[in-house]
Scaffold this motif. Structure first.
Motif, PDB file in Angstrom:
ATOM      1  N   HIS A   1       1.381   7.168 -13.613  1.00 40.10           N
ATOM      2  CA  HIS A   1       0.898   6.303 -14.691  1.00 40.10           C
ATOM      3  C   HIS A   1       1.643   4.965 -14.729  1.00 40.10           C
ATOM      4  O   HIS A   1       1.215   4.023 -15.380  1.00 40.10           O
ATOM      5  N   VAL A   2       2.789   4.874 -14.036  1.00 40.93           N
ATOM      6  CA  VAL A   2       3.578   3.631 -13.986  1.00 40.93           C
ATOM      7  C   VAL A   2       2.984   2.646 -12.992  1.00 40.93           C
ATOM      8  O   VAL A   2       3.252   1.442 -13.059  1.00 40.93           O
ATOM      9  N   LEU A   3       2.167   3.148 -12.084  1.00 39.94           N
ATOM     10  CA  LEU A   3       1.730   2.348 -10.952  1.00 39.94           C
ATOM     11  C   LEU A   3       1.009   1.071 -11.365  1.00 39.94           C
ATOM     12  O   LEU A   3       1.152   0.025 -10.726  1.00 39.94           O
ATOM     13  N   LYS A   4       0.233   1.124 -12.461  1.00 43.10           N
ATOM     14  CA  LYS A   4      -0.535  -0.057 -12.859  1.00 43.10           C
ATOM     15  C   LYS A   4       0.346  -1.221 -13.286  1.00 43.10           C
ATOM     16  O   LYS A   4      -0.106  -2.361 -13.345  1.00 43.10           O
ATOM     17  N   TYR A   5       1.619  -0.927 -13.604  1.00 48.61           N
ATOM     18  CA  TYR A   5       2.549  -1.998 -13.962  1.00 48.61           C
ATOM     19  C   TYR A   5       3.304  -2.532 -12.745  1.00 48.61           C
ATOM     20  O   TYR A   5       4.010  -3.527 -12.840  1.00 48.61           O
TER      21      TYR A   5
ATOM     22  N   LEU B   1      -4.615   1.094  -4.048  1.00 44.01           N
ATOM     23  CA  LEU B   1      -3.538   1.998  -4.448  1.00 44.01           C
ATOM     24  C   LEU B   1      -3.828   2.621  -5.803  1.00 44.01           C
ATOM     25  O   LEU B   1      -3.600   3.818  -6.014  1.00 44.01           O
ATOM     26  N   LEU B   2      -4.324   1.822  -6.726  1.00 42.96           N
ATOM     27  CA  LEU B   2      -4.607   2.341  -8.067  1.00 42.96           C
ATOM     28  C   LEU B   2      -5.715   3.390  -8.031  1.00 42.96           C
ATOM     29  O   LEU B   2      -5.622   4.424  -8.703  1.00 42.96           O
TER      30      LEU B   2
ATOM     31  N   ARG C   1      -7.047   9.724  -7.562  1.00 46.78           N
ATOM     32  CA  ARG C   1      -7.879  10.752  -6.934  1.00 46.78           C
ATOM     33  C   ARG C   1      -7.046  11.871  -6.321  1.00 46.78           C
ATOM     34  O   ARG C   1      -7.119  13.016  -6.730  1.00 46.78           O
ATOM     35  N   ASP C   2      -6.240  11.536  -5.306  1.00 45.71           N
ATOM     36  CA  ASP C   2      -5.467  12.605  -4.669  1.00 45.71           C
ATOM     37  C   ASP C   2      -4.159  12.046  -4.147  1.00 45.71           C
ATOM     38  O   ASP C   2      -4.050  10.872  -3.789  1.00 45.71           O
ATOM     39  N   MET C   3      -3.156  12.920  -4.092  1.00 47.35           N
ATOM     40  CA  MET C   3      -1.821  12.543  -3.683  1.00 47.35           C
ATOM     41  C   MET C   3      -1.704  12.230  -2.195  1.00 47.35           C
ATOM     42  O   MET C   3      -1.090  11.221  -1.817  1.00 47.35           O
ATOM     43  N   PRO C   4      -2.241  13.062  -1.284  1.00 49.82           N
ATOM     44  CA  PRO C   4      -2.037  12.788   0.143  1.00 49.82           C
ATOM     45  C   PRO C   4      -2.532  11.411   0.577  1.00 49.82           C
ATOM     46  O   PRO C   4      -1.864  10.718   1.338  1.00 49.82           O
TER      47      PRO C   4
ATOM     48  N   CYS D   1      -0.130   8.714  -0.830  1.00 50.68           N
ATOM     49  CA  CYS D   1       1.177   8.686  -0.167  1.00 50.68           C
ATOM     50  C   CYS D   1       1.071   8.251   1.287  1.00 50.68           C
ATOM     51  O   CYS D   1       2.035   7.710   1.843  1.00 50.68           O
ATOM     52  N   SER D   2      -0.053   8.464   1.915  1.00 54.82           N
ATOM     53  CA  SER D   2      -0.220   7.947   3.268  1.00 54.82           C
ATOM     54  C   SER D   2      -0.298   6.421   3.249  1.00 54.82           C
ATOM     55  O   SER D   2       0.156   5.751   4.181  1.00 54.82           O
ATOM     56  N   LEU D   3      -0.867   5.862   2.185  1.00 56.24           N
ATOM     57  CA  LEU D   3      -0.891   4.403   2.041  1.00 56.24           C
ATOM     58  C   LEU D   3       0.476   3.854   1.675  1.00 56.24           C
ATOM     59  O   LEU D   3       0.848   2.749   2.091  1.00 56.24           O
TER      60      LEU D   3
END
Length: 821
Positions: free
Chosen positions: A159-163, A170-171, A176-179, A182-184
């Motif tokens: 939830h911090v990512l948008k900041y 990325l957002l 959607r999914d973690m893998p 995290c690959s990005l």
């Protein structure tokens, strides 16, 4: 989760390719024959596993540094990294903005992981973490996160990512999914993803030190400063705070180079009509030396050393004084030459050529032994004959004339001034052909070594040597060459009492030493105290490091950095073979002059500047404020000709990380209004400033580039204006209420309530500012960041104060209204 094993060493791309080839698209089902398997395994074993190549680099595409002051926020990088205090404050400001919004939204704050990720801008490997070392790759918004760390971040703190980023890909993937996310977020080079980059021994063992190759050779890089010069024999500054550089060609031209690298069209000095030289390869005659008077800025005097021929027969070396033109600071007065000294040369070689002023203010002149081979002049040679001026270090006082008619005086403490069998000018003797000497300006902090004179003395058949000149010293030639005897009979003389060199090397290494300088500059702190010199014939660069306790010097070879080591914009890792001279600019930075063809007519001379790619000085520390230079004629801009490691058309795709303006509006809770980012920045800056012993640089806020003090004053001024405006409005409303009907008298109450509401909002805002300030001044107290209890206490306090203030205002207002007629 990732494995805990070290990723400092990994199979090369060739091994991975072989594995993919061997496996094929459906490797579990595919069976290879025995010969194929043996062949593949043999190829894999032939590929060596290479260690991670350390290349620390910051987001401004420069090497890391040691900050001048303590870092309050990203303190883990205060000893070595990519952040100064200003950048650290900026990151802290952004961090507290995010924490504030998370707190107001009721989210988990994720303080630790958020801080770790944001502080990677300060990592010495920041360019790698943000994938910025490749000019073709856009700088990432997030540092490269190892898969295991990324999965933890995704599960707890997505939830911090948008900041942290505006990257929509990325957002979207984080939701959607973690893998996929995290690959990005991962890096293709697993050595540099966070936090593995902290655990790699190869990347962190010698961080911040000069890079050495497997042979122990110090790897340095170069920048090109000037080119197309005809055998540049010297470069020097005038010491007048203009930071101009004067480059002399062997032909007799001296050119002015400005601080921006441009060259003036008109030469400072043209002695080509007087100087004796030829186009022969390796001819030692010509314009050889120059020195500016220590008070050149006030008296405009300088001195030159050149070869001259009389009647096409007699050859001499001449030392003359000249002055700068009264009408142009970049041109010498061609009619001002005054001959100081002339010495006849019996041969065409060994002409010496060094002029310099010592810390004592006297002029030092370094002459050769007269030429030929083995100093065959007289019983003991010129160098051991103190009544001859050849093969000597001479010292004279050029600030006066002698009553006997010489245009200089003899310093009273010259060692042989009272010896009838010696020339009074002699300061030291027994030298063969000293080529390039320098004065150590001393350690910039302690002053250690200040005033020492270093010289490279060219050898005969076997050895080259480096000497430190002392008063009255005998440096052994022709009795000795380096540490060994040359003339056995003279060498066994008990009265020789010679001074040994601090270093000598054989002709297997090089055959003609070029003396250098002790580095005392600012831009490459790791090089401080190293005496850097070279060899003209072999093109080899060398360094000596002093052991102050033992009083000895240890050799440190210098080599050009690898392509990886020198992968910074504008750097090169090669130079021309023939190293003619070394130079030092007004700030103490070190250069050398080299050519690919050693002829006085060949325009292949180039000036190179040393640069340590492992560590630089903190930003702003080496800033100079040169005096303006009045240019009357044309100037030619510098156009580099050497191929840089990064091609000239390879430029970073965009500047370093931008300061994100957070556009996401937090939810308003209970009608409270939060303080702005600028206020938070001011509070953070105040806290950081109090902890520093030295005044920090001015922090840059999001709105403008004014200092936080000016911003604070402006806020106070605006608040006072608003207060006065509000008071005038209340007074005018009161007067209107008195003159109108009883029905209208109710309106001031409405206005009063509005004023009270406005005051309540101001009070609420000030309380919130106090709350944010307390958080930012105590970054270690993370437990205090839990929002629930703190909000309840502040809400209760606000209601209590507001109720008291409202009652007081109503009572005062009612009393005033009762007194009205």
């Amino acid at each position: 989760m990732t494995s805990k094993q070290s990723y400092a060493r990994r199979p090369s791309a060739a091994v991975c390719a072989l594995l993919r080839t061997a496996a094929g698209p459906n490797y579990p089902k595919q069976v290879r024959s025995a010969p194929e398997i043996i062949y593949i395994i043999s190829l894999m074993l032939s590929v060596t596993i290479q260690p991670a190549s350390a290349h620390p680099q910051c987001l401004d595409f420069e090497p890391p540094f040691k900050p001048q002051w303590h870092l309050e926020f990203c303190s883990q990088y205060e000893k070595f990294g990519c952040c100064d205090q200003r950048t650290d404050n900026t990151i802290a400001e952004r961090y507290w903005d995010i924490i504030e919004r998370l707190e107001m939204g009721g989210y988990d704050l994720c303080e630790d992981m958020l801080k770790e990720i944001m502080c990677q801008e300060c990592s010495p490997y920041a360019a790698h973490l943000y994938d910025a070392e490749d000019p073709h790759t856009p700088i990432r918004d997030l540092p490269g996160l190892c898969f295991g760390y990324c999965s933890e971040f995704h599960s707890k703190c997505r939830h911090v990512l948008k900041y942290l980023t505006e990257n929509q890909l990325l957002l979207d993937t984080s939701g959607r999914d973690m893998p996929t996310f995290c690959s990005l977020a991962d890096l293709s080079d697993q050595d540099y993803c966070y936090p593995k980059v902290l655990k790699s021994t190869d990347l962190n063992s010698n961080l911040g030190q000069v890079v050495e190759d497997p042979r122990g050779c110090l790897q340095v890089c170069l920048t090109e400063v000037a080119n197309s010069l005809r055998n540049p024999v010297l470069m020097l500054h005038s010491g007048d705070n203009t930071h101009r550089m004067f480059i002399a060609e062997q032909l007799g031209f001296v050119w002015v180079y400005l601080r921006d690298g441009s060259r003036l069209e008109q030469p400072f000095l043209d002695m080509s009509g007087e100087v004796m030289t030829t186009p022969w390869l390796g001819d030692e005659r010509g314009f050889l030396g120059m020195a500016f008077h220590p008070k050149y800025r006030h008296n405009g005097r300088f001195f030159i050393y050149y070869s001259i021929q009389f009647n096409s027969k007699v050859e001499k070396i001449r030392i003359s004084e000249m002055t700068v033109s009264s009408s142009d600071m970049n041109v010498a007065d061609p009619y001002s030459e005054r001959v100081i000294l002339e010495i006849e040369e019996p041969a065409a070689n060994h002409n010496g050529g060094q002029l310099l002023f010592g810390q004592d203010g006297y002029l030092y002149i370094f002459t050769g032994d007269g030429g030929k081979a083995g100093d065959p002049f007289g019983k003991y040679g010129n160098a051991q004959n103190k009544s001859a001026l050849l093969g000597k270090v001479l010292r004279i006082d050029v600030d006066g004339s002698d009553p006997r008619g010489t245009p200089y005086r003899i310093p009273p403490d010259n060692p042989f001034s009272g010896d009838p069998d010696a020339r009074p000018e002699v300061f030291a003797y027994g030298v063969r052909n000293m080529w390039r000497c320098s004065v150590d300006r001393g350690d910039p902090v302690s002053g250690y070594g200040r005033g020492r004179i270093f010289c490279g003395d060219v050898g005969q058949n076997r050895y080259e040597e480096v000497d430190i000149i002392i008063k009255g010293g005998n440096y052994g030639w022709r009795a000795k060459e380096g540490f060994e005897c040359y003339d056995i009979k003279l060498c066994q003389n008990a009265s020789l009492n010679d001074i040994l060199p601090i270093f000598a090397y054989s002709h297997h290494v090089g055959k003609s030493v070029t003396g250098g300088y002790v580095y005392r500059g600012c831009e490459s702190p790791n090089l401080n105290g190293l005496y850097i010199f070279g060899d003209f014939m072999s093109g080899r660069l060398m360094a000596l490091e002093e052991d102050k306790t033992a009083g000895t010097w240890k050799e440190k070879n210098i080599c050009m950095g690898s392509t990886t080591t020198c992968s910074f914009p504008g750097l090169i890792n090669h130079h021309h073979k023939f190293i003619i001279s070394f130079a030092e600019d007004e700030a103490g930075e070190l250069y050398f002059l080299a050519t690919s063809y050693a002829s006085a007519m060949s325009p292949t001379g180039t000036v190179f500047k040393f640069m340590d790619p492992s560590r630089r000085a903190p930003p702003g520390k080496c800033k100079q404020k040169p005096l303006p230079v009045k240019v009357k004629g044309k100037k030619f801009p510098f156009i580099p000709s050497e191929q840089t490691v990064l091609k000239t058309n390879e430029k970073p795709t965009r500047p370093p990380l931008r300061k994100y303006k957070l556009t996401t509006k937090p939810p308003v809770i209970s009608g409270q209004h939060r303080s702005t980012t600028t206020a938070a920045s001011t509070t953070t800056m105040t806290a950081a400033t109090k902890l520093d012993r030295k005044p920090p640089p001015k922090a840059v806020t999001k709105k403008n580039n004014k200092s936080w003090k000016k911003e604070k004053k402006q806020k106070e001024k605006d608040a006072q204006i608003n207060k006065n405006t509000l008071g005038k409005k209340l007074k005018s409303q009161t007067k209107t209420a008195v003159k109108t009907s009883v029905k209208a008298k109710v309106k001031p109450k409405t206005n009063q309530i509005a004023a009270d509401n406005l005051n309540s909002k101001k009070l609420s805002k000030s309380l919130n500012d106090t709350k944010i300030s307390s958080k930012r001044n105590n970054p270690q107290m993370k437990s205090a960041l839990k929002p629930t209890g703190l909000k309840i206490k502040i809400a209760e306090r606000e209601r209590h104060i507001l109720s008291n203030k409202t009652k007081t205002n109503i009572n005062v207002k009612s009393k005033k209204q009762k007194k009205l007629p």
